[in-house]
Design a protein around this motif. Structure first.
Motif, short mmCIF file in Angstrom:
data_model
loop_
_atom_site.label_atom_id
_atom_site.label_comp_id
_atom_site.label_asym_id
_atom_site.label_seq_id
_atom_site.Cartn_x
_atom_site.Cartn_y
_atom_site.Cartn_z
N SER A 186 0.86 -1.19 0.00
CA SER A 186 0.00 0.00 0.00
C SER A 186 0.89 1.24 0.00
O SER A 186 1.76 1.38 0.86
CB SER A 186 -0.91 0.02 1.23
OG SER A 186 -1.80 -1.07 1.22
N VAL A 187 0.69 2.13 -0.96
CA VAL A 187 1.46 3.37 -1.06
C VAL A 187 0.56 4.53 -0.64
O VAL A 187 -0.49 4.76 -1.25
CB VAL A 187 1.99 3.61 -2.49
CG1 VAL A 187 2.80 4.92 -2.54
CG2 VAL A 187 2.84 2.44 -2.95
N LEU A 210 2.59 -4.20 4.21
CA LEU A 210 3.75 -3.36 3.92
C LEU A 210 3.24 -2.02 3.38
O LEU A 210 2.46 -1.99 2.42
CB LEU A 210 4.69 -4.03 2.91
CG LEU A 210 5.32 -5.34 3.36
CD1 LEU A 210 6.28 -5.86 2.31
CD2 LEU A 210 6.05 -5.17 4.69
N ILE A 211 3.72 -0.95 3.99
CA ILE A 211 3.18 0.37 3.68
C ILE A 211 4.32 1.31 3.29
O ILE A 211 5.31 1.46 4.03
CB ILE A 211 2.42 0.94 4.89
CG1 ILE A 211 1.19 0.07 5.16
CG2 ILE A 211 2.02 2.40 4.65
CD1 ILE A 211 0.48 0.41 6.44
N VAL A 212 4.19 1.91 2.12
CA VAL A 212 5.15 2.91 1.64
C VAL A 212 4.53 4.29 1.80
O VAL A 212 3.36 4.49 1.47
CB VAL A 212 5.53 2.66 0.17
CG1 VAL A 212 6.32 3.84 -0.41
CG2 VAL A 212 6.33 1.38 0.04
N ALA A 237 9.39 3.14 3.89
CA ALA A 237 8.47 2.00 3.98
C ALA A 237 8.45 1.47 5.41
O ALA A 237 9.45 1.53 6.13
CB ALA A 237 8.90 0.90 3.01
N PHE A 238 7.27 0.90 5.81
CA PHE A 238 7.07 0.46 7.19
C PHE A 238 6.28 -0.85 7.20
O PHE A 238 5.45 -1.10 6.31
CB PHE A 238 6.29 1.50 7.99
CG PHE A 238 6.94 2.85 8.05
CD1 PHE A 238 7.74 3.21 9.12
CD2 PHE A 238 6.74 3.78 7.03
CE1 PHE A 238 8.33 4.46 9.18
CE2 PHE A 238 7.33 5.04 7.08
CZ PHE A 238 8.12 5.37 8.16
N PHE A 273 12.48 -6.01 3.87
CA PHE A 273 11.52 -6.65 4.76
C PHE A 273 11.63 -8.17 4.68
O PHE A 273 10.93 -8.89 5.41
CB PHE A 273 10.10 -6.20 4.44
CG PHE A 273 9.84 -4.77 4.81
CD1 PHE A 273 9.98 -4.34 6.11
CD2 PHE A 273 9.47 -3.85 3.84
CE1 PHE A 273 9.74 -3.02 6.46
CE2 PHE A 273 9.23 -2.52 4.17
CZ PHE A 273 9.38 -2.09 5.48
N GLY A 274 12.50 -8.70 3.80
CA GLY A 274 12.81 -10.12 3.83
C GLY A 274 13.48 -10.51 5.14
O GLY A 274 13.48 -11.68 5.51
#
Length: 720
Positions: free
Chosen positions: A355-356, A431-433, A508-509, A453-454
């Motif tokens: 999600s951006v 995952l959020i950008v 990114a978070f 995030f790997g």
């Protein structure tokens, strides 16, 4: 006065936030100038005139005694009576040697005359007071020790009055005794210095030379000093010695033997007026003159302390600058080798959708470029534009594009943190950008940004923010700053595992990481720094993805740049203060407090605050010397910066041509950043509040360099 006039006057008033930094810098320069004046670096004249003919000097002076009285137009000379010695000491008071001389005189119950310079007297007033309190006489030796035969009458008056001012402030006295610099015996007067003596006599002074020279300034040894200082045949004498100007240990040693030896022979060591049997040379200073003297001495003392602190600060900033550059170069090399080696990976490839979030407030001029750059992403994404109460039709513009996978959420204006939290709440993926509404991504940016995030320990990732509008001079300067300052810093902090900031333009978070720390906060004006520090304290790793490039629109005017950096600086200070408990936290989460916060405080707050000292001392050195050494030192610092900048540009594969403007950046751009940070400090210390400052955008960054800006063709569709 009409209301219109009153309003105009109010508008012309200089705001306090601008006035205080200006006053601070002016006061700093004034202290430095005063210090230079009292150390004979400003207005000093070190010329010494060679001997001249003596035909215009009265014979009674050339063949007379060492005391010349030319007051009232009548010239007379006097000798010191037999068996009386007047010890005189020039060029002091010196904090090392004058106390030792005074101790010897006190031990042997001897008195002397100290011809002090104003520069030394104003810097060491306690020694002048001790001289007077212990019964010694004090005479003038000018303020800056110039050869008066080269000086105008106004400069001579200035030297005398400033010397008297220092005496008044130090001991509350005025004196009539004067000894010219570079003087010797009475027969050494010539056609150049005798007119000066006549003029000084007309000003009410008695000129005192000597008829016995110890030549202690040559440091020939105590025995030689005693031999040369001893008069012959029981004659009286004025003996020339020095209590300043270098190592006077031989003088002190000679005095300790010389005084008792001649006392045993019946000599009396007394001050001049005592030897001549005349009225004391001292008179008390009262009233305004006394307070002027005290104010001057207090100002000199303040300048000594302030400049002492400045010198320490210069040493600190020098260590910080060299240390930072050294760390950046060393750790950036380590980071590049680690992340660019064959087979490097953060873990399993990350392919899940992202999600951006695009918070937007009045971004109509650039939001289309932003959204279209996201549609070209080679990673599956959804795009959420959170319109934060825009009044320029930002939301309608995005909706009219009808781009698949792009949603618009509207809310009343509540600020960027609230908009981002609203976006997180509506995001479909874990995952959020986050990015700014004036930024464009390359097709690979999202994919590169989420690969770290790997590693399940990673909670957030900082991308590589770059200046898109770098063709202007201000843009080029910011381009250098972004590539050198920000991205080398992030490589360094990544290796040290204490990344201080996820840039708002590209970060990114993990949703779980955001939720654990309570999401984005509006406690500070640097919500990106605030959330990054919170993640560190929660135990998450924060890393840097150099290939996740985002092109942002940097401020194009000085006013906009000022507003942006003022907010950044003040917000960083707020974030450091908010997370100050990290300094004392333990465990894995305490690493940021032990390493990160000290580095951020030193490199991002303290170093920029002290950095103006480099330029203050540069300016001082250029004007007052030593000019050559100052230029070499400044060029050395510039060379170090150029090496770091060149390496940073090479790492980022940027063209070196923009580095042409680096010297000018150091002269102009850096000064602006100094004042901005100083203003931020003043705002913080005075408890001021700073509102969010929206920058005016132009939409000049249409797409990432090398990637044409084209409308969406429908050839590929984002998820959602």
């Amino acid at each position: 006065m009409t209301p219109r006039t009153t309003g105009a006057a109010r508008r012309r008033r200089v705001p306090l936030r601008y006035l205080l930094p200006l006053l601070f810098l002016v006061a700093l320069m004034a202290m430095l100038m005063l210090r230079g004046y009292t150390h004979s670096e400003i207005l000093a004249d070190h010329r010494v005139r060679p001997p001249a003919p003596t035909d215009q000097v009265p014979h009674r002076v050339l063949g007379g005694g060492p005391v010349i009285d030319a007051r009232g137009g009548q010239i007379s000379t006097r000798e010191v009576p037999r068996k009386k010695l007047v010890l005189t000491f020039d060029d002091g008071p010196d904090p090392t040697w004058t106390p030792r001389v005074l101790d010897v005189l006190k031990e042997h119950d001897a008195h002397a005359v100290f011809f002090v310079t104003g520069t030394m007297a104003s810097r060491h007033p306690d020694l002048v007071r001790r001289m007077v309190d212990e019964g010694h006489e004090v005479g003038l030796h000018t303020f800056n020790h110039p050869d008066l035969s080269y000086q105008s009458r106004s400069r001579i008056d200035w030297e005398l009055s400033q010397n008297q001012l220092a005496l008044a402030g130090s001991a509350g006295i005025r004196t009539t005794l004067f000894r010219p610099p570079y003087s010797s015996f009475a027969d050494a007067f010539d056609n150049k210095n005798w007119p000066v003596t006549e003029y000084i006599g007309s000003r009410g002074y008695i000129t005192v030379v000597n008829n016995t020279d110890s030549e202690d300034w040559k440091r020939p040894g105590a025995d030689a000093i005693i031999k040369r200082a001893t008069p012959k045949g029981g004659k009286g004498a004025i003996v020339l010695m020095h209590d300043s100007g270098g190592d006077r240990s031989q003088t002190v040693a000679a005095l300790d033997r010389f005084i008792p030896q001649l006392q045993d022979k019946g000599y009396e060591f007394t001050h001049l007026t005592g030897a001549l049997g005349v009225t004391s040379a001292h008179s008390p200073v009262t009233g305004l003159d006394l307070w002027k003297g005290k104010a001057f001495v207090y100002a000199v003392q303040a300048s000594e302390h302030v400049t002492g602190v400045l010198v320490v600060g210069l040493a600190v900033i020098g260590a910080l600058v060299i240390g930072r550059f050294g760390l950046m170069l060393l750790l950036s090399v380590m980071h590049a080798r680690r992340t660019r080696r064959s087979g490097f990976s953060w873990g399993p490839p990350v392919t899940e959708p992202v999600s951006v979030l695009v918070p937007a407030f009045n971004e109509a001029k650039c939001i289309e470029n932003t959204v279209r750059s996201l549609i070209g992403s080679d990673h599956p994404i959804e795009v959420i534009v959170i319109d934060d109460g825009s009044t320029d039709g930002t939301a309608r513009l995005v909706e009219s594009l009808r781009l698949p996978g792009v949603r618009v959420i509207r809310q009343h204006n509540a600020g960027k943190p609230a908009a981002l939290n609203r976006g997180v709440a509506n995001a479909r993926y874990d995952l959020i950008v986050m990015m700014d509404g004036d930024t464009v991504f390359e097709p690979s940016t999202v994919r590169e940004l989420v690969q770290p995030f790997g590693d399940p320990r990673v909670g957030a990732v900082a991308g590589n923010a770059k200046v898109g509008n770098k063709d202007s001079l201000i843009g080029a300067w910011q381009h250098i700053e972004y590539v050198m300052g920000f991205n080398l810093d992030r490589r360094m902090y990544d290796v040290l595992r204490c990344m201080p900031t996820i840039p708002g333009a590209v970060g990114a978070f993990r949703r779980s990481a955001l939720e654990r720390v309570g999401g984005m906060s509006d406690d500070t004006l640097a919500e990106d720094t605030d959330i990054t520090m919170a993640l560190h304290r929660d135990g998450w790793r924060v890393v840097y993805a150099e290939n996740a490039r985002a092109w942002t629109e940097a401020p194009e005017t000085v006013q906009q740049l000022w507003s942006q950096r003022y907010r950044w600086s003040y917000g960083t200070m707020q974030a450091i203060w908010k997370h100050k408990r990290a300094f004392i936290e333990s465990g894995p989460s305490g690493r940021f407090g032990r390493v990160g916060l000290p580095l951020v405080s030193a490199f991002m707050v303290l170093a920029p605050l002290l950095a103006p000292l480099i330029d203050v001392f540069l300016l001082y050195g250029l004007v007052f010397g030593p000019t050559q050494k100052t230029i070499i030192a400044w060029l050395g610092v510039l060379a170090i910066q150029a090496v770091c900048a060149a390496y940073a540009f090479r790492l980022d594969r940027e063209k070196m041509t923009h580095l042409i403007s680096l010297p000018l950046q150091q002269i102009l751009y850096r000064q602006l950043m100094y004042v901005v940070l100083l203003q931020s400090w003043i705002t913080a210390l005075t408890g001021g509040r700073l509102r969010w400052q929206k920058l005016r955008r132009t939409g000049v960054v249409g797409s990432a360099p090398g990637i044409p800006a084209q409308p969406y063709s429908g050839e590929r569709r984002p998820v959602g």
